[in-house]
Design a protein around this motif. Structure first.
Motif, mmCIF file in Angstrom:
data_model
loop_
_atom_site.group_PDB
_atom_site.id
_atom_site.type_symbol
_atom_site.label_atom_id
_atom_site.label_comp_id
_atom_site.label_asym_id
_atom_site.label_seq_id
_atom_site.Cartn_x
_atom_site.Cartn_y
_atom_site.Cartn_z
ATOM 1 N N LEU A 193 59.673 28.800 46.992
ATOM 2 C CA LEU A 193 59.382 29.462 48.263
ATOM 3 C C LEU A 193 59.108 30.938 47.985
ATOM 4 O O LEU A 193 59.962 31.805 48.171
ATOM 5 N N GLU A 194 57.892 31.195 47.521
ATOM 6 C CA GLU A 194 57.502 32.550 47.150
ATOM 7 C C GLU A 194 56.117 32.858 47.685
ATOM 8 O O GLU A 194 55.266 31.956 47.790
ATOM 9 N N PRO A 195 55.861 34.114 48.028
ATOM 10 C CA PRO A 195 54.522 34.485 48.510
ATOM 11 C C PRO A 195 53.446 34.116 47.489
ATOM 12 O O PRO A 195 53.610 34.307 46.284
ATOM 13 N N GLY A 196 52.357 33.552 47.993
ATOM 14 C CA GLY A 196 51.232 33.206 47.139
ATOM 15 C C GLY A 196 51.343 31.880 46.434
ATOM 16 O O GLY A 196 50.404 31.462 45.751
ATOM 17 N N LYS A 197 52.470 31.175 46.587
ATOM 18 C CA LYS A 197 52.656 29.877 45.955
ATOM 19 C C LYS A 197 52.668 28.777 47.016
ATOM 20 O O LYS A 197 53.294 28.926 48.061
ATOM 21 N N ALA A 198 51.986 27.673 46.724
ATOM 22 C CA ALA A 198 51.956 26.547 47.653
ATOM 23 C C ALA A 198 53.319 25.867 47.685
ATOM 24 O O ALA A 198 53.992 25.729 46.663
ATOM 25 N N ILE A 199 53.729 25.441 48.862
ATOM 26 C CA ILE A 199 54.998 24.740 49.053
ATOM 27 C C ILE A 199 54.782 23.253 48.782
ATOM 28 O O ILE A 199 53.803 22.664 49.243
ATOM 29 N N ARG A 200 55.712 22.648 48.033
ATOM 30 C CA ARG A 200 55.633 21.219 47.729
ATOM 31 C C ARG A 200 56.434 20.438 48.772
ATOM 32 O O ARG A 200 57.652 20.451 48.772
ATOM 33 N N ALA A 247 44.066 27.951 52.757
ATOM 34 C CA ALA A 247 44.934 28.001 53.929
ATOM 35 C C ALA A 247 46.409 27.937 53.564
ATOM 36 O O ALA A 247 47.238 28.637 54.150
ATOM 37 N N ARG A 248 46.760 27.094 52.594
ATOM 38 C CA ARG A 248 48.178 26.866 52.337
ATOM 39 C C ARG A 248 48.844 27.999 51.562
ATOM 40 O O ARG A 248 50.078 28.009 51.445
ATOM 41 N N ILE A 249 48.058 28.954 51.039
ATOM 42 C CA ILE A 249 48.662 30.100 50.353
ATOM 43 C C ILE A 249 48.337 31.414 51.062
ATOM 44 O O ILE A 249 48.599 32.489 50.525
ATOM 45 N N SER A 250 47.773 31.326 52.261
ATOM 46 C CA SER A 250 47.408 32.526 53.025
ATOM 47 C C SER A 250 48.429 32.795 54.119
ATOM 48 O O SER A 250 49.044 31.876 54.672
ATOM 49 N N GLU A 251 48.577 34.067 54.445
ATOM 50 C CA GLU A 251 49.431 34.465 55.563
ATOM 51 C C GLU A 251 48.628 34.308 56.853
ATOM 52 O O GLU A 251 47.603 34.956 57.045
ATOM 53 N N ASP A 299 57.385 21.163 40.161
ATOM 54 C CA ASP A 299 58.235 21.393 41.332
ATOM 55 C C ASP A 299 58.671 20.103 42.019
ATOM 56 O O ASP A 299 59.033 20.109 43.199
ATOM 57 N N LEU A 300 58.657 18.981 41.296
ATOM 58 C CA LEU A 300 59.204 17.720 41.782
ATOM 59 C C LEU A 300 60.295 17.250 40.825
ATOM 60 O O LEU A 300 60.022 17.038 39.643
ATOM 61 N N PRO A 301 61.539 17.064 41.298
ATOM 62 C CA PRO A 301 62.574 16.501 40.426
ATOM 63 C C PRO A 301 62.203 15.087 39.975
ATOM 64 O O PRO A 301 61.421 14.396 40.630
#
Length: 279
Positions: free
Chosen positions: A53-60, A82-86, A238-240
């Protein structure tokens, strides 16, 4: 109640808690990370515990918005910007019908279209994404990249795809015509169905959690089904390792050959409505 919070890394979230549901929305990506209707023991959406959960990184996990293109492009972000933009939050309000949120994304590059997203949160979830071309024509592909939480993907099945043809990209890429039976999962899947207007509702049956997730669509000519399975998860940081068992992506989309050609000033709207019911 609608509350705003900011994480230590600087991401802004809206947290929603009403009599009908709880939910969380990240302003970056206009990304819904949680939606749990009242009366449900489990969230409807899967969110990887290892996502960054960091700016500029896509959420999984949750519902990433793939826009204004779906898939990979050389030298550009995978699945679009879209998924990495504010996004800009225009409105967040609560009425008797539920919580209503409106956001917009106006890319600095004038050759790109603009996006307007409306979300309705209550006993059902509705998302409507409107794309408008500005001064230049644009070929649009897009998706609501839904990660649905499951008890066990091997005990799930999908009904409503009929005999729609599909392209399979897991393993050796191939084109198939499907027999009209429920889809069950036994191995990695990365599949894009081309569906006609008569197939606007899917049901994802989760026999491990004894519930079903109903997805209805408008303005979408593709359905994407994805799960990397055990082997594929090893290459996703980013997937266990065991998480593949507990989600399935069933995406509302316009992808591959289902391209929306937008002339300047023209608009396209894609909509999905999701509900959860007991089996």
């Amino acid at each position: 109640m609608i509350a705003e919070r900011t994480t230590a890394s600087g991401l802004r979230f809206l947290d929603i808690s009403t009599a009908d549901c709880t939910a969380s929305l990240c302003i970056q990506g206009a990304h819904l990370t949680s939606w749990k209707p009242a009366g449900q023991e489990h969230d409807c959406l899967f969110l990887s515990p290892d996502t960054q959960l960091e700016p500029g990184k896509a959420i999984r996990g949750g519902i990433p918005i793939c826009w204004p293109w779906f898939g990979k492009r050389p030298g550009a972000p995978s699945h679009g910007i879209a998924r990495i933009s504010e996004w800009t939050l225009d409105n967040a309000s609560e009425t008797e019908e539920g919580v209503h949120i409106s956001l917009r994304l106006l890319p600095a590059e004038e050759g790109m279209p603009v996006a307007f997203l409306r979300i309705g949160l209550g006993k059902t979830l509705t998302m409507s994404l409107k794309t408008t071309a500005r001064h230049h024509a644009h070929d649009l592909t897009e998706a609501f990249h839904n990660y649905f939480l499951l008890g066990d993907v091997r005990q799930s099945r999908i009904t409503g795809l009929g005999d729609a043809p599909y392209e399979e990209f897991a393993g050796q890429a191939a084109h198939h015509a499907k027999i009209p039976l429920p889809l069950t999962l036994h191995s990695a899947i990365d599949r894009v169905y081309s569906v006609d207007e008569s197939l606007q509702e899917l049901i994802l049956e989760d026999h491990a959690l004894c519930r079903q997730i109903r997805i209805t669509r408008q303005g979408a000519s593709s359905v994407v089904i994805w799960n990397p399975w055990k082997e594929g998860t090893r290459s996703i940081n980013d997937l266990p390792s065991g998480s593949w068992q507990h989600f399935l992506c069933v995406e509302t989309a316009n992808a591959l050959e289902n391209i929306i050609r937008l002339e300047p000033g023209h608009t396209h709207i894609i909509t999905q409505t999701i509900s959860v019911e007991s089996l």
